[in-house]
Motif scaffolding. Structure first.
Motif, short mmCIF file in Angstrom:
data_model
loop_
_atom_site.label_atom_id
_atom_site.label_comp_id
_atom_site.label_asym_id
_atom_site.label_seq_id
_atom_site.Cartn_x
_atom_site.Cartn_y
_atom_site.Cartn_z
N ASN A 126 0.82 -1.21 0.00
CA ASN A 126 0.00 0.00 0.00
C ASN A 126 0.86 1.26 0.00
OD1 ASN A 126 -2.41 -1.40 -0.05
ND2 ASN A 126 -2.68 -1.35 2.16
N LYS A 127 1.96 1.25 0.73
CA LYS A 127 2.85 2.41 0.76
C LYS A 127 3.41 2.68 -0.62
CE LYS A 127 4.26 2.19 5.58
NZ LYS A 127 5.37 1.93 6.50
N GLU A 128 3.71 1.60 -1.35
CA GLU A 128 4.26 1.75 -2.70
C GLU A 128 3.23 2.35 -3.66
OE1 GLU A 128 5.63 -2.12 -3.75
OE2 GLU A 128 7.15 -2.14 -2.18
N LYS A 129 1.95 2.18 -3.36
CA LYS A 129 0.89 2.63 -4.26
C LYS A 129 0.36 4.02 -3.92
CE LYS A 129 -0.87 -1.97 -5.25
NZ LYS A 129 -2.04 -2.87 -5.15
N GLU A 130 0.98 4.70 -2.96
CA GLU A 130 0.49 6.00 -2.54
C GLU A 130 0.41 6.96 -3.73
OE1 GLU A 130 2.84 7.43 0.68
OE2 GLU A 130 1.80 6.19 2.13
N GLU A 131 -0.64 7.76 -3.74
CA GLU A 131 -0.86 8.71 -4.81
C GLU A 131 -0.50 10.11 -4.34
OE1 GLU A 131 -4.69 6.11 -6.27
OE2 GLU A 131 -4.92 8.21 -5.86
N GLU A 132 -0.84 11.10 -5.14
CA GLU A 132 -0.55 12.49 -4.80
C GLU A 132 -1.28 12.92 -3.54
OE1 GLU A 132 -3.78 14.83 -7.47
OE2 GLU A 132 -2.30 13.62 -8.52
N GLU A 133 -0.80 13.98 -2.92
CA GLU A 133 -1.41 14.48 -1.70
C GLU A 133 -2.78 15.09 -1.99
OE1 GLU A 133 1.46 17.19 -0.05
OE2 GLU A 133 2.32 15.60 1.15
N ILE A 134 -3.66 15.00 -1.00
CA ILE A 134 -5.01 15.56 -1.10
C ILE A 134 -5.16 16.59 0.01
CG2 ILE A 134 -7.46 15.04 -0.88
CD1 ILE A 134 -6.83 12.28 -2.03
N GLN A 135 -5.81 17.70 -0.30
CA GLN A 135 -5.98 18.75 0.69
C GLN A 135 -7.34 18.64 1.35
OE1 GLN A 135 -5.79 22.77 -0.81
NE2 GLN A 135 -5.34 23.58 1.21
N CYS A 136 -7.36 18.71 2.67
CA CYS A 136 -8.61 18.71 3.43
C CYS A 136 -9.30 20.05 3.22
CB CYS A 136 -8.33 18.49 4.92
SG CYS A 136 -9.81 18.65 5.95
#
Length: 108
Positions: free
Chosen positions: A89-99
């Motif tokens: 799952n760590k390897e599949k992390e995508e771009e950051e999302i803003q709250c």
């Protein structure tokens, strides 16, 4: 994980905790403490299996492979499996999302 679950469910908005009465440092401390608690958590595998069976095909964040391991727990080293899944799952992390509420950025 909350963001990933919301995405999989097709949700437009992700539920989050809004703590408007906290300082920036208190917010940071809360976020760290909230994430830290997962390090102390352990699954009750028998209860988890019962819960997943009752939910059938509802999205829970567990993949079919993970569910198969849970349902056949006596045949598998569960801790090792979940550690491997966490690395994947760590390897599949995508771009950051803003709250939209606090403006903080998070990695899904």
């Amino acid at each position: 994980n909350r963001i990933l679950a919301a995405k999989k469910l097709g949700m437009e908005e992700v539920p989050c905790i809004v703590a408007e009465d906290l300082t920036k440092n208190q917010i940071k401390a809360f976020r760290i403490a909230d994430n830290k608690t997962s390090e102390f958590a352990e699954w009750d595998m028998e209860l988890l299996e019962l819960e997943l069976e009752e939910l059938e095909d509802m999205f829970t964040g567990f993949s079919e492979e993970e569910k198969e391991v849970i349902f056949n727990a006596s045949d598998v080293d569960i801790d090792s499996f979940f550690e491997d899944a966490e690395e994947t799952n760590k390897e599949k992390e995508e771009e950051e999302i803003q709250c939209p509420h606090c403006g903080m950025y998070f990695k899904p």
